[in-house]
Write a protein that holds these residues in place. Structure first.
Motif, short mmCIF file in Angstrom:
data_model
loop_
_atom_site.label_atom_id
_atom_site.label_comp_id
_atom_site.label_asym_id
_atom_site.label_seq_id
_atom_site.Cartn_x
_atom_site.Cartn_y
_atom_site.Cartn_z
N VAL A 24 50.28 -25.16 68.26
CA VAL A 24 51.19 -24.82 69.35
C VAL A 24 52.28 -25.88 69.47
O VAL A 24 52.00 -27.07 69.44
N LEU A 25 53.51 -25.41 69.58
CA LEU A 25 54.65 -26.25 69.91
C LEU A 25 55.18 -25.70 71.22
O LEU A 25 55.37 -24.49 71.35
N ALA A 26 55.41 -26.55 72.20
CA ALA A 26 55.87 -26.08 73.51
C ALA A 26 56.92 -27.03 74.08
O ALA A 26 57.02 -28.17 73.67
N VAL A 27 57.68 -26.50 75.02
CA VAL A 27 58.64 -27.31 75.77
C VAL A 27 57.98 -27.61 77.11
O VAL A 27 57.44 -26.72 77.76
N GLU A 57 64.67 -19.56 68.09
CA GLU A 57 65.19 -19.04 66.83
C GLU A 57 65.22 -20.11 65.74
O GLU A 57 64.90 -19.86 64.59
N TYR A 58 65.60 -21.33 66.12
CA TYR A 58 65.65 -22.43 65.15
C TYR A 58 64.28 -22.68 64.52
O TYR A 58 64.15 -22.75 63.30
N PHE A 59 63.25 -22.81 65.35
CA PHE A 59 61.92 -23.07 64.82
C PHE A 59 61.35 -21.87 64.08
O PHE A 59 60.63 -22.02 63.10
N SER A 60 61.70 -20.68 64.53
CA SER A 60 61.25 -19.48 63.83
C SER A 60 61.85 -19.41 62.43
O SER A 60 61.15 -19.12 61.45
N LYS A 61 63.13 -19.70 62.34
CA LYS A 61 63.83 -19.63 61.06
C LYS A 61 63.39 -20.75 60.11
O LYS A 61 63.18 -20.51 58.93
N ASN A 62 63.24 -21.95 60.62
CA ASN A 62 62.97 -23.10 59.75
C ASN A 62 61.49 -23.39 59.52
O ASN A 62 61.14 -24.01 58.51
N TYR A 63 60.63 -22.98 60.44
CA TYR A 63 59.20 -23.34 60.33
C TYR A 63 58.27 -22.16 60.51
O TYR A 63 57.07 -22.33 60.66
N ASP A 64 58.81 -20.94 60.54
CA ASP A 64 58.01 -19.73 60.70
C ASP A 64 57.14 -19.78 61.96
O ASP A 64 56.00 -19.34 61.97
N VAL A 65 57.70 -20.33 63.05
CA VAL A 65 57.00 -20.41 64.33
C VAL A 65 57.27 -19.12 65.08
O VAL A 65 58.36 -18.59 65.06
N LYS A 66 56.24 -18.59 65.75
CA LYS A 66 56.38 -17.37 66.51
C LYS A 66 56.09 -17.63 67.98
O LYS A 66 55.28 -18.47 68.32
N LYS A 67 56.79 -16.89 68.87
CA LYS A 67 56.56 -17.00 70.30
C LYS A 67 55.17 -16.47 70.64
O LYS A 67 54.72 -15.48 70.06
N LEU A 68 54.52 -17.13 71.59
CA LEU A 68 53.26 -16.62 72.10
C LEU A 68 53.56 -15.49 73.06
O LEU A 68 54.53 -15.53 73.82
N SER A 69 52.75 -14.46 73.06
CA SER A 69 52.92 -13.37 74.02
C SER A 69 51.56 -12.98 74.56
O SER A 69 50.52 -13.22 73.93
#
Length: 70
Positions: A24-27, A57-69
């Protein structure tokens, strides 16, 4: 991790946290509650929301990170 630390240096009222165990990466926002005003709460929510949207979008594009839902 190095990139996240660099980003934290430039963020206002927010920072990135990484939980590698749960992937998990979070703000986040952290502050002592004593003396907290309504305007500071609003500013914190807006700041965290801004960075979450901007960096998703940046993390999704560069690190294949997806939003939690839910």
């Amino acid at each position: 991790y190095e990139e996240a630390l660099h980003m934290n240096f430039h963020m206002y009222n927010a920072s990135l946290i990484i939980n590698s165990r749960d992937n998990v990466l979070a703000v986040k926002y952290k502050r002592i509650v004593a003396g907290l005003t309504e305007s500071e709460v609003i500013e914190a929510i807006e700041s965290v929301g801004y960075y979450a949207e901007m960096l998703a979008e940046y993390f999704s594009k560069n690190y294949d990170v997806k939003k939690l839902s839910e």
